[in-house]
Enzyme design. Structure first.
Site, PDB file in Angstrom:
ATOM      1  N   TYR A 153       6.673  -5.612   0.099  1.00 11.73           N
ATOM      2  CA  TYR A 153       5.963  -4.686   1.054  1.00 11.73           C
ATOM      3  C   TYR A 153       4.496  -5.315   1.539  1.00 11.73           C
ATOM      4  O   TYR A 153       4.718  -5.235   2.622  1.00 11.73           O
ATOM      5  CB  TYR A 153       5.368  -3.388   0.117  1.00 11.73           C
ATOM      6  CG  TYR A 153       4.777  -2.385   0.759  1.00 11.73           C
ATOM      7  CD1 TYR A 153       5.506  -1.623   1.757  1.00 11.73           C
ATOM      8  CD2 TYR A 153       3.266  -2.206   0.706  1.00 11.73           C
ATOM      9  CE1 TYR A 153       4.768  -0.473   2.381  1.00 11.73           C
ATOM     10  CE2 TYR A 153       2.620  -1.336   1.265  1.00 11.73           C
ATOM     11  CZ  TYR A 153       3.535  -0.316   2.157  1.00 11.73           C
ATOM     12  OH  TYR A 153       2.903   0.518   2.858  1.00 11.73           O
ATOM     13  N   SER A 159       5.639  -7.467   4.264  1.00  9.55           N
ATOM     14  CA  SER A 159       6.117  -7.031   5.303  1.00  9.55           C
ATOM     15  C   SER A 159       4.734  -6.583   6.223  1.00  9.55           C
ATOM     16  O   SER A 159       4.976  -6.548   7.235  1.00  9.55           O
ATOM     17  CB  SER A 159       7.029  -5.940   5.098  1.00  9.55           C
ATOM     18  OG  SER A 159       6.303  -4.891   4.605  1.00  9.55           O
ATOM     19  N   LYS A 160       3.993  -6.069   5.461  1.00 11.40           N
ATOM     20  CA  LYS A 160       2.686  -5.488   5.872  1.00 11.40           C
ATOM     21  C   LYS A 160       1.725  -6.404   6.741  1.00 11.40           C
ATOM     22  O   LYS A 160       1.147  -6.133   7.834  1.00 11.40           O
ATOM     23  CB  LYS A 160       1.822  -4.586   5.165  1.00 11.40           C
ATOM     24  CG  LYS A 160       2.658  -3.286   4.680  1.00 11.40           C
ATOM     25  CD  LYS A 160       3.157  -2.285   6.148  1.00 11.40           C
ATOM     26  CE  LYS A 160       3.772  -1.110   5.739  1.00 11.40           C
ATOM     27  NZ  LYS A 160       4.106  -0.450   7.003  1.00 11.40           N
ATOM     28  N   THR A 205       0.874  10.988   0.538  1.00 12.37           N
ATOM     29  CA  THR A 205       2.237  11.460   1.336  1.00 12.37           C
ATOM     30  C   THR A 205       3.119  11.288   0.255  1.00 12.37           C
ATOM     31  O   THR A 205       2.891  10.725  -0.863  1.00 12.37           O
ATOM     32  CB  THR A 205       2.509  10.579   2.478  1.00 12.37           C
ATOM     33  OG1 THR A 205       3.071   9.337   1.893  1.00 12.37           O
ATOM     34  CG2 THR A 205       1.367  10.279   3.404  1.00 12.37           C
TER      35      THR A 205
HETATM   36  N1  LIG Z   1       1.085   6.518   1.877  1.00 10.10           N
HETATM   37  C1  LIG Z   1       0.473   5.473   1.889  1.00 10.10           C
HETATM   38  O1  LIG Z   1      -0.427   5.511   0.958  1.00 10.10           O
HETATM   39  C2  LIG Z   1       0.389   4.393   2.694  1.00 10.10           C
HETATM   40  C3  LIG Z   1      -0.682   3.365   2.665  1.00 10.10           C
HETATM   41  C4  LIG Z   1      -0.639   2.350   3.520  1.00 10.10           C
HETATM   42  C5  LIG Z   1       0.300   2.270   4.743  1.00 10.10           C
HETATM   43  N2  LIG Z   1       1.486   3.289   4.481  1.00 10.10           N
HETATM   44  C6  LIG Z   1       2.277   3.362   5.547  1.00 10.10           C
HETATM   45  O2  LIG Z   1       2.601   4.386   6.704  1.00 10.10           O
HETATM   46  C7  LIG Z   1       3.745   4.386   6.857  1.00 10.10           C
HETATM   47  C8  LIG Z   1       4.290   5.869   6.610  1.00 10.10           C
HETATM   48  O3  LIG Z   1       4.206   6.015   5.332  1.00 10.10           O
HETATM   49  P1  LIG Z   1       4.101   7.700   4.489  1.00 10.10           P
HETATM   50  O4  LIG Z   1       3.095   7.443   3.758  1.00 10.10           O
HETATM   51  O5  LIG Z   1       3.966   8.540   5.948  1.00 10.10           O
HETATM   52  O6  LIG Z   1       5.418   7.516   3.923  1.00 10.10           O
HETATM   53  P2  LIG Z   1       6.637   8.595   4.012  1.00 10.10           P
HETATM   54  O7  LIG Z   1       7.784   8.158   2.928  1.00 10.10           O
HETATM   55  O8  LIG Z   1       6.108   9.959   3.978  1.00 10.10           O
HETATM   56  O9  LIG Z   1       7.296   8.351   5.526  1.00 10.10           O
HETATM   57  C9  LIG Z   1       8.071   7.344   5.888  1.00 10.10           C
HETATM   58  C10 LIG Z   1       9.167   7.798   7.010  1.00 10.10           C
HETATM   59  O10 LIG Z   1       9.865   6.484   7.252  1.00 10.10           O
HETATM   60  C11 LIG Z   1      11.364   6.894   7.374  1.00 10.10           C
HETATM   61  N3  LIG Z   1      12.071   5.837   7.497  1.00 10.10           N
HETATM   62  C12 LIG Z   1      12.327   4.931   6.520  1.00 10.10           C
HETATM   63  N4  LIG Z   1      13.189   4.019   6.823  1.00 10.10           N
HETATM   64  C13 LIG Z   1      13.695   4.320   8.112  1.00 10.10           C
HETATM   65  C14 LIG Z   1      14.477   3.566   8.850  1.00 10.10           C
HETATM   66  N5  LIG Z   1      15.121   2.558   8.513  1.00 10.10           N
HETATM   67  N6  LIG Z   1      14.513   4.181  10.326  1.00 10.10           N
HETATM   68  C15 LIG Z   1      13.822   5.211  10.618  1.00 10.10           C
HETATM   69  N7  LIG Z   1      12.914   5.859   9.743  1.00 10.10           N
HETATM   70  C16 LIG Z   1      12.780   5.463   8.510  1.00 10.10           C
HETATM   71  C17 LIG Z   1      11.595   7.860   6.277  1.00 10.10           C
HETATM   72  O11 LIG Z   1      12.496   8.662   6.536  1.00 10.10           O
HETATM   73  C18 LIG Z   1      10.288   8.475   6.396  1.00 10.10           C
HETATM   74  O12 LIG Z   1      10.109   9.997   7.008  1.00 10.10           O
HETATM   75  C19 LIG Z   1       4.458   3.188   6.308  1.00 10.10           C
HETATM   76  O13 LIG Z   1       4.814   2.227   7.185  1.00 10.10           O
HETATM   77  C20 LIG Z   1       3.955   3.070   5.074  1.00 10.10           C
HETATM   78  O14 LIG Z   1       4.307   1.766   4.521  1.00 10.10           O
HETATM   79  C21 LIG Z   1       1.480   4.408   3.830  1.00 10.10           C
END
Ligand SMILES: NC(=O)c1ccc[n+]([C@@H]2O[C@H](COP(=O)([O-])OP(=O)(O)OC[C@H]3O[C@@H](n4cnc5c(N)ncnc54)[C@H](O)[C@@H]3O)[C@@H](O)[C@H]2O)c1
Length: 259
Positions: free
Chosen positions: A155, A158-159, A190
């Protein structure tokens, strides 16, 4: 008039916590929003929420790792909603494995969704935005892309890759009138975060709420962030107010990272 009145935006991961919040925010400010997600039900629920609030959105089932899916969704979105000029990559997956136990297949899956999927979105959306007179795009990275993560090396890599991709794309697209930036959230409330804390709570013999509270105590601002706090920054980075910002990765993390 909203800041995005008359414009069309695409949001990936639009059924997830951050993507949904971004889509609602852009629609509330006047954008017509294309909702892309591998989970159709979740994206449909976002579309319903936008419609209930008086906005305009359509959902398209899309696996961002597949070029044909992304192209097809963007074609349909432009047909349904008009010329695309704004894009947000908010899809993503995370799996927790100690480094020595990280399966190679998980490495491939994480890099494919989080990094290749972001490349496909940014490249295919940029072709359209450039043809439509310019635009702005935001990729959701993470503070994990800034440092070491021994329990999710895939992860974090990737980021970090997303930040590098944004730098390259911003440089390549500046002369086409397309700005590209990243946001780096810290810990957002989330389903992604809740799933991690359910797992952590089980391992540590505490409740998920206690695990959440432990996490919040490590954040300088003392609380976990809301998806709306990310959405506000993304909306700023898409708007004319940030017209001189490109190629940047903005931490939105309550002070977790200070660089
Ligand atoms: N939640 C956190 O604390 C956090 C922190 C830093 C970064 N992020 C990043 O923010 C972004 C959103 O995360 P979130 O917290 O809303 O997570 P989440 O799990 O609520 O949402 C992620 C969404 O991506 C969709 N997804 C997964 N694989 C997919 C694919 N192959 N094609 C299309 N859609 C796909 C899922 O169906 C889901 O709706 C992500 O990139 C995550 O890495 C989240």
């Amino acid at each position: 008039m909203g800041r995005f009145e008359g414009l069309t935006a695409v949001v990936t991961g639009a059924g997830g916590g951050i993507g949904r919040s971004v889509a609602l925010r852009l629609a509330a400010e006047g954008a017509r929003v294309a909702l892309l997600d591998i989970s159709t039900g979740a994206a449909d629920r976002t579309a319903e929420a936008i419609a209930e609030a008086g906005g305009r959105a359509e959902s398209y089932r899309t696996d961002v790792t597949r070029l044909a899916d992304v192209e097809d969704a963007l074609d349909r979105a432009e047909n349904d909603l008009g010329p695309l000029t704004l894009a947000v990559g908010a899809h993503g997956i995370v799996r927790n494995h100690p480094f020595l136990e990280l399966p190679a297949d998980d490495w491939d899956a994480t890099l494919s969704v989080n990094l290749k999927g972001m490349f496909l979105l940014l490249q295919r959306a940029a072709v359209r935005a450039a043809a439509n007179g310019g635009g702005a795009m935001v990729a959701v990275s993470s503070v994990a892309g800034r440092g070491a993560r021994p329990t999710c090396a895939d992860y974090a890599a990737s980021k970090a890759g997303v930040i590098s991709l944004v730098h390259s794309a911003a440089l390549a697209l500046a002369s086409h009138g397309v700005r590209v930036n990243a946001v780096c959230p810290g810990v957002v409330d989330t389903e992604m975060t809740r799933a991690i804390h359910r797992q952590k709570a089980e391992i540590n013999g505490i409740t998920p709420e206690e695990s959440f509270a432990e996490q919040a105590a490590k954040i300088p601002l003392g609380r976990i962030e809301t998806p709306e706090e990310i959405a506000g920054v993304i909306a700023f980075l898409l708007s004319p107010e940030s017209s001189y910002i490109t190629g940047q990765a903005v931490n939105v993390c309550g002070g977790l990272e200070m660089n």
